[in-house]
Structure formats: structure tokens, C-alpha cells
Design a protein around this motif. Structure first.
Motif, PDB file in Angstrom:
ATOM      1  N   GLY A  26      43.692   6.557  55.608  1.00 27.72           N
ATOM      2  CA  GLY A  26      42.640   6.766  56.674  1.00 27.72           C
ATOM      3  C   GLY A  26      42.781   8.283  57.420  1.00 27.72           C
ATOM      4  O   GLY A  26      41.662   8.889  57.737  1.00 27.72           O
ATOM      5  N   GLY A  27      44.064   8.603  57.557  1.00 34.72           N
ATOM      6  CA  GLY A  27      44.278  10.051  58.210  1.00 34.72           C
ATOM      7  C   GLY A  27      43.824  11.112  57.440  1.00 34.72           C
ATOM      8  O   GLY A  27      43.059  12.004  57.586  1.00 34.72           O
ATOM      9  N   ILE A  28      44.007  10.922  56.135  1.00 37.09           N
ATOM     10  CA  ILE A  28      43.679  12.002  55.139  1.00 37.09           C
ATOM     11  C   ILE A  28      42.206  12.203  54.749  1.00 37.09           C
ATOM     12  O   ILE A  28      41.531  13.171  54.932  1.00 37.09           O
ATOM     13  N   CYS A  29      41.511  10.599  54.955  1.00 39.12           N
ATOM     14  CA  CYS A  29      40.090  10.861  54.725  1.00 39.12           C
ATOM     15  C   CYS A  29      39.434  11.415  55.773  1.00 39.12           C
ATOM     16  O   CYS A  29      38.154  12.175  55.737  1.00 39.12           O
ATOM     17  N   CYS A  30      39.587  10.904  57.071  1.00 37.64           N
ATOM     18  CA  CYS A  30      39.022  11.560  58.207  1.00 37.64           C
ATOM     19  C   CYS A  30      39.236  13.026  58.459  1.00 37.64           C
ATOM     20  O   CYS A  30      38.393  13.590  58.708  1.00 37.64           O
ATOM     21  N   SER A  31      40.628  13.409  58.255  1.00 33.55           N
ATOM     22  CA  SER A  31      40.832  14.868  58.583  1.00 33.55           C
ATOM     23  C   SER A  31      40.087  15.809  57.498  1.00 33.55           C
ATOM     24  O   SER A  31      39.455  16.634  57.845  1.00 33.55           O
ATOM     25  N   THR A  32      40.105  15.115  56.367  1.00 31.27           N
ATOM     26  CA  THR A  32      39.337  16.015  55.359  1.00 31.27           C
ATOM     27  C   THR A  32      37.834  16.034  55.484  1.00 31.27           C
ATOM     28  O   THR A  32      37.058  17.037  55.328  1.00 31.27           O
ATOM     29  N   THR A  33      37.169  15.106  55.529  1.00 31.06           N
ATOM     30  CA  THR A  33      35.637  14.923  55.747  1.00 31.06           C
ATOM     31  C   THR A  33      35.279  15.743  57.014  1.00 31.06           C
ATOM     32  O   THR A  33      34.361  16.477  57.111  1.00 31.06           O
ATOM     33  N   HIS A  34      36.077  15.441  58.170  1.00 28.23           N
ATOM     34  CA  HIS A  34      35.718  16.275  59.403  1.00 28.23           C
ATOM     35  C   HIS A  34      36.152  17.769  59.283  1.00 28.23           C
ATOM     36  O   HIS A  34      35.271  18.648  59.813  1.00 28.23           O
ATOM     37  N   GLY A  35      37.158  17.845  58.624  1.00 29.15           N
ATOM     38  CA  GLY A  35      37.475  19.465  58.470  1.00 29.15           C
ATOM     39  C   GLY A  35      36.584  20.187  57.507  1.00 29.15           C
ATOM     40  O   GLY A  35      36.171  21.311  57.839  1.00 29.15           O
ATOM     41  N   ALA A  36      36.000  19.438  56.420  1.00 32.55           N
ATOM     42  CA  ALA A  36      34.893  19.825  55.827  1.00 32.55           C
ATOM     43  C   ALA A  36      33.794  20.236  56.341  1.00 32.55           C
ATOM     44  O   ALA A  36      33.103  21.281  56.196  1.00 32.55           O
ATOM     45  N   LEU A  37      33.441  19.614  57.326  1.00 32.81           N
ATOM     46  CA  LEU A  37      32.180  19.812  57.809  1.00 32.81           C
ATOM     47  C   LEU A  37      32.329  20.716  59.077  1.00 32.81           C
ATOM     48  O   LEU A  37      31.348  21.042  60.059  1.00 32.81           O
ATOM     49  N   HIS A  38      33.482  21.149  59.500  1.00 33.13           N
ATOM     50  CA  HIS A  38      33.662  21.937  60.802  1.00 33.13           C
ATOM     51  C   HIS A  38      32.996  23.124  60.909  1.00 33.13           C
ATOM     52  O   HIS A  38      32.289  23.510  61.923  1.00 33.13           O
ATOM     53  N   PRO A  39      32.816  23.910  59.918  1.00 30.31           N
ATOM     54  CA  PRO A  39      31.901  25.182  59.907  1.00 30.31           C
ATOM     55  C   PRO A  39      30.530  24.655  60.537  1.00 30.31           C
ATOM     56  O   PRO A  39      29.858  25.446  61.233  1.00 30.31           O
ATOM     57  N   VAL A  40      30.012  23.604  60.015  1.00 29.61           N
ATOM     58  CA  VAL A  40      28.747  23.083  60.350  1.00 29.61           C
ATOM     59  C   VAL A  40      28.604  22.935  61.738  1.00 29.61           C
ATOM     60  O   VAL A  40      27.669  23.329  62.632  1.00 29.61           O
ATOM     61  N   ASP A  41      29.564  22.436  62.432  1.00 26.09           N
ATOM     62  CA  ASP A  41      29.785  22.256  63.803  1.00 26.09           C
ATOM     63  C   ASP A  41      30.111  23.640  64.518  1.00 26.09           C
ATOM     64  O   ASP A  41      29.289  23.538  65.732  1.00 26.09           O
ATOM     65  N   VAL A  42      30.476  24.322  64.090  1.00 25.66           N
ATOM     66  CA  VAL A  42      30.748  25.749  64.722  1.00 25.66           C
ATOM     67  C   VAL A  42      29.419  26.382  64.863  1.00 25.66           C
ATOM     68  O   VAL A  42      28.987  26.758  65.807  1.00 25.66           O
ATOM     69  N   VAL A  43      28.722  26.376  63.762  1.00 24.24           N
ATOM     70  CA  VAL A  43      27.463  27.081  63.693  1.00 24.24           C
ATOM     71  C   VAL A  43      26.395  26.460  64.829  1.00 24.24           C
ATOM     72  O   VAL A  43      25.672  27.112  65.282  1.00 24.24           O
ATOM     73  N   LYS A  44      26.445  25.076  64.527  1.00 20.04           N
ATOM     74  CA  LYS A  44      25.507  24.176  65.406  1.00 20.04           C
ATOM     75  C   LYS A  44      25.696  24.645  66.985  1.00 20.04           C
ATOM     76  O   LYS A  44      24.867  24.764  67.708  1.00 20.04           O
ATOM     77  N   THR A  45      27.021  24.734  67.328  1.00 17.54           N
ATOM     78  CA  THR A  45      27.269  25.026  68.693  1.00 17.54           C
ATOM     79  C   THR A  45      27.036  26.326  69.168  1.00 17.54           C
ATOM     80  O   THR A  45      26.274  26.817  70.092  1.00 17.54           O
ATOM     81  N   ARG A  46      26.964  27.571  68.207  1.00 13.86           N
ATOM     82  CA  ARG A  46      26.553  28.738  68.272  1.00 13.86           C
ATOM     83  C   ARG A  46      24.922  28.856  68.394  1.00 13.86           C
ATOM     84  O   ARG A  46      24.659  29.749  69.029  1.00 13.86           O
ATOM     85  N   ILE A  47      24.209  28.323  67.609  1.00 10.85           N
ATOM     86  CA  ILE A  47      22.867  28.412  67.799  1.00 10.85           C
ATOM     87  C   ILE A  47      21.956  27.445  68.767  1.00 10.85           C
ATOM     88  O   ILE A  47      20.952  27.441  68.822  1.00 10.85           O
ATOM     89  N   ALA A  48      22.910  26.644  69.376  1.00 13.18           N
ATOM     90  CA  ALA A  48      22.242  25.527  70.219  1.00 13.18           C
ATOM     91  C   ALA A  48      21.218  26.359  71.455  1.00 13.18           C
ATOM     92  O   ALA A  48      20.398  25.918  71.554  1.00 13.18           O
ATOM     93  N   PRO A  49      22.040  27.512  72.057  1.00 12.50           N
ATOM     94  CA  PRO A  49      21.060  28.219  72.779  1.00 12.50           C
ATOM     95  C   PRO A  49      19.488  28.624  72.259  1.00 12.50           C
ATOM     96  O   PRO A  49      18.667  28.666  72.819  1.00 12.50           O
ATOM     97  N   ASN A  50      19.734  29.025  70.820  1.00 10.51           N
ATOM     98  CA  ASN A  50      18.355  29.262  70.124  1.00 10.51           C
ATOM     99  C   ASN A  50      18.035  28.446  69.270  1.00 10.51           C
ATOM    100  O   ASN A  50      18.399  28.551  68.155  1.00 10.51           O
TER     101      ASN A  50
END
Length: 90
Positions: A26-50
Motif C-alpha cells: 500500500g505504501g509503495i503504490c500510494c507513494s508511486t502514484t502520487h509521486g508520478a502526478l506530483h509535477p501536475v500538482d506543481v503546475v496546477k498550483t502555479r497556473i491557478a492565478p491564471n
């Protein structure tokens, strides 16, 4: 419990190893999936004002302004946190 036709213990013999393996998986699966999508989250946060920008434009903007490594900002805590969540949840 009696062995089943394959010579293994039948269901119902859940020992500590069984639960540790499940928690680790469970730990491996959760950390892998959320780690893989982390760049998307970073970009989403950065473009939120625009909010009119697309995700692709957001990726291009972040990479152009801050470099590719900006996509990994906060990745360590994310992976550790979701590993722990997966460990205890599954």
C-alpha cells in the motif's frame, strides 16, 4: 488450518508477515502514484492565478522560468507522506 490442494495454508491464517506485506505494498503504490502526478500538482498550483492557461502551457511556463527541476519541488515530503498513508490505509 489444513493445507489446501496446493499444499499451502487455507485462508484464515493471517500472520504478521501478511499484514506487513500488505502495508508495504500500500505504501509503495500510494507513494508511486502520487509521486508520478506530483509535477501536475506543481503546475496546477502555479497556473491557478491564471486559470485560463492550459496545463501544457503551464508546464512550458514553469520549465521555461524555473527549469525542469521545479517540477520536483516538494516531491520528497509528498512521497513520504503518501507512503505512510498507504501503509496505514491498506
Amino acid at each position: 488450518p489444513r493445507p489446501n490442494i496446493h499444499g499451502k495454508k487455507s485462508q484464515g491464517s493471517f500472520d504478521l508477515t501478511y499484514f506487513l506485506q500488505g502495508a508495504f505494498a500500500g505504501g509503495i503504490c500510494c507513494s508511486t502514484t502520487h509521486g508520478a502526478l506530483h509535477p501536475v500538482d506543481v503546475v496546477k498550483t502555479r497556473i491557478a492565478p491564471n486559470y485560463r492557461e492550459s496545463m501544457i502551457a503551464g508546464f512550458r511556463q514553469v520549465i521555461a522560468e524555473e527549469g525542469v527541476s521545479a517540477l520536483t519541488i516538494g516531491l520528497g515530503p509528498t512521497v513520504v507522506g503518501y507512503f505512510l498513508q498507504g501503509w496505514f490505509k491498506f
